[in-house]
Design an enzyme around this catalytic site. Sequence first.
Site, short mmCIF file in Angstrom:
data_model
loop_
_atom_site.label_atom_id
_atom_site.label_comp_id
_atom_site.label_asym_id
_atom_site.label_seq_id
_atom_site.Cartn_x
_atom_site.Cartn_y
_atom_site.Cartn_z
N VAL A 1 -88.28 73.51 -93.03
CA VAL A 1 -88.93 72.87 -91.96
C VAL A 1 -88.33 71.56 -91.47
CG1 VAL A 1 -90.52 71.42 -93.44
CG2 VAL A 1 -91.22 71.96 -91.12
N CYS B 1 -80.09 73.91 -107.18
CA CYS B 1 -80.26 75.30 -106.27
C CYS B 1 -79.57 76.52 -106.89
CB CYS B 1 -79.75 75.06 -105.02
SG CYS B 1 -77.99 74.59 -104.58
N GLY C 1 -83.08 76.73 -93.32
CA GLY C 1 -84.13 77.66 -93.41
C GLY C 1 -85.50 76.96 -93.73
N CYS D 1 -72.87 68.05 -103.42
CA CYS D 1 -73.06 69.12 -102.52
C CYS D 1 -73.04 68.20 -101.35
CB CYS D 1 -74.36 69.69 -102.89
SG CYS D 1 -74.60 71.01 -101.63
#
Length: 369
Positions: free
Chosen positions: A11, A206, A9, A101
Site C-alpha cells: 500500500v 525478506c 505491491g 538493500c
Amino acid sequence: MRVLAALSGGVDSAVAAARVLEAGHEVVGVHMALTRNRPATRSGSRGCCSIEDASDARWAAEILGIPFYVWDLSEDFEQRVVADFLAEYRAGRTPNPCVRCNERIKFEALLERALALGFDAVATGHYARLRGGASAGVPGDTSGLVLERAADAAKDQSYVLAVSGREGLARALFPLGDVPSKTAVREEAQRRRLPVADKPDSYDICFVADGDTRGFLTRSLGTSRGAMISPDGEVLGTHEGYFGFTVGQRKGLGLGQPAQDGRPRYVLETRPATNEVVVGPEELLRRDTVEGDKLVLLVEPDDGAGWRDVAVQVRAHGRPVPAEVTVDQAAGTLRAILHEPLRGLAAGQSVVVYGGPEGQQVLAQATVS
C-alpha cells in the site's frame, strides 16, 4: 519531472506513486523482482517479492493509469545484499540487510537504471521527510538537502535511508514523509480505490521468509562445532557455528546449566578465528562509546570535526542516545561518546547521528567497527 516509481505491491508504494502522479509528474511504475525463486504468495506478513506482490503492483499501476514494468534485479540483490549478509556473519559481524538493500538496490541499482533511461528521479513508499534535490524540483542538486524523521515516528525509516548519502537522496522522492499514520495511508488508498489498501505489511528479513535467520545461516554456511566460553575462558558448552549468534542474544544459547549466580547469560562476543562464542552477564554488554567506519555525511560537521548535543541510534527503531560525535573525514570514521550507555552493540550495525531542530535531522551514518 520524469519519475520512476518503485511499486513493491504494497500500500505504501502505491499511494506514493499516486501522490507523485497527482503532483503533475510523468510517472512510470516498476516492480523489482529480487529473487528468481519467488513463491506464488506471501506467508501472511512474512517475506516479499512473491508473484502475488508483482500482480498487486501491476494492478495498482493499472488503476493509476501508468506504464508498468517488472525488472529482474535478482542478480544484483544476490551479490550486493545476500552475499554481503553472509560475508558479514562469517566475519563475526551483525549486518542490517535492510540498510544494504536501501543503499545498493533501492537507490544505487534502481537509480543507475533510471538515469540510463532518462528519468530524473525515483519515488518510493519510504517514511522519511526530504527537502531539497528532486523534492525541490532540482534533481541531483545536493545543496541544501535535508533528510529528517517521518511525521509518523512509529513508521520512520530515516535510519535505513541515511546510508544512501546526498548523491542518492538528491534524486529521491518520499511522498509519505508527512503523513500522520499508516492508518491515514490505508484510508487514502481506499479513497483512491487502490486494491492493496488492506494488505498487511511485510517484516523480518525478506530473503528469510520463515524468520529463521540461524537456519538460513546454517544452510548457507554449514556447521562447525565450537566452544561456548565465559569471559575468562571457561568452556561452558558447544555450538554449531559462531555465525549463528549475535551480540546481546540471550535465548537459544543451548547451555544446559545456569550461571553460578543464577543470572542469565548473554552473547558478549563471537570469535571467527577460533570459532568461539563468549557469553557472560548483562553488564559486560554496556558500551560508553561507539566507533564506526565507512562514514556517510549528510551535513558538514561543526568546524569539520563533529557535533555536540546530538543523538545516535544503532537500531532501526531503537532509542536515540544523547552523545558527542567526532568525525575524521579523511579516514572516513566516526566516534561517539555516549551520555548514556548502550547495551548489546555489535560490529556491522549501522549507527546514525541525529541533530538539528528537535533532533529530527540526519547528520551522518557509519558502520559500527
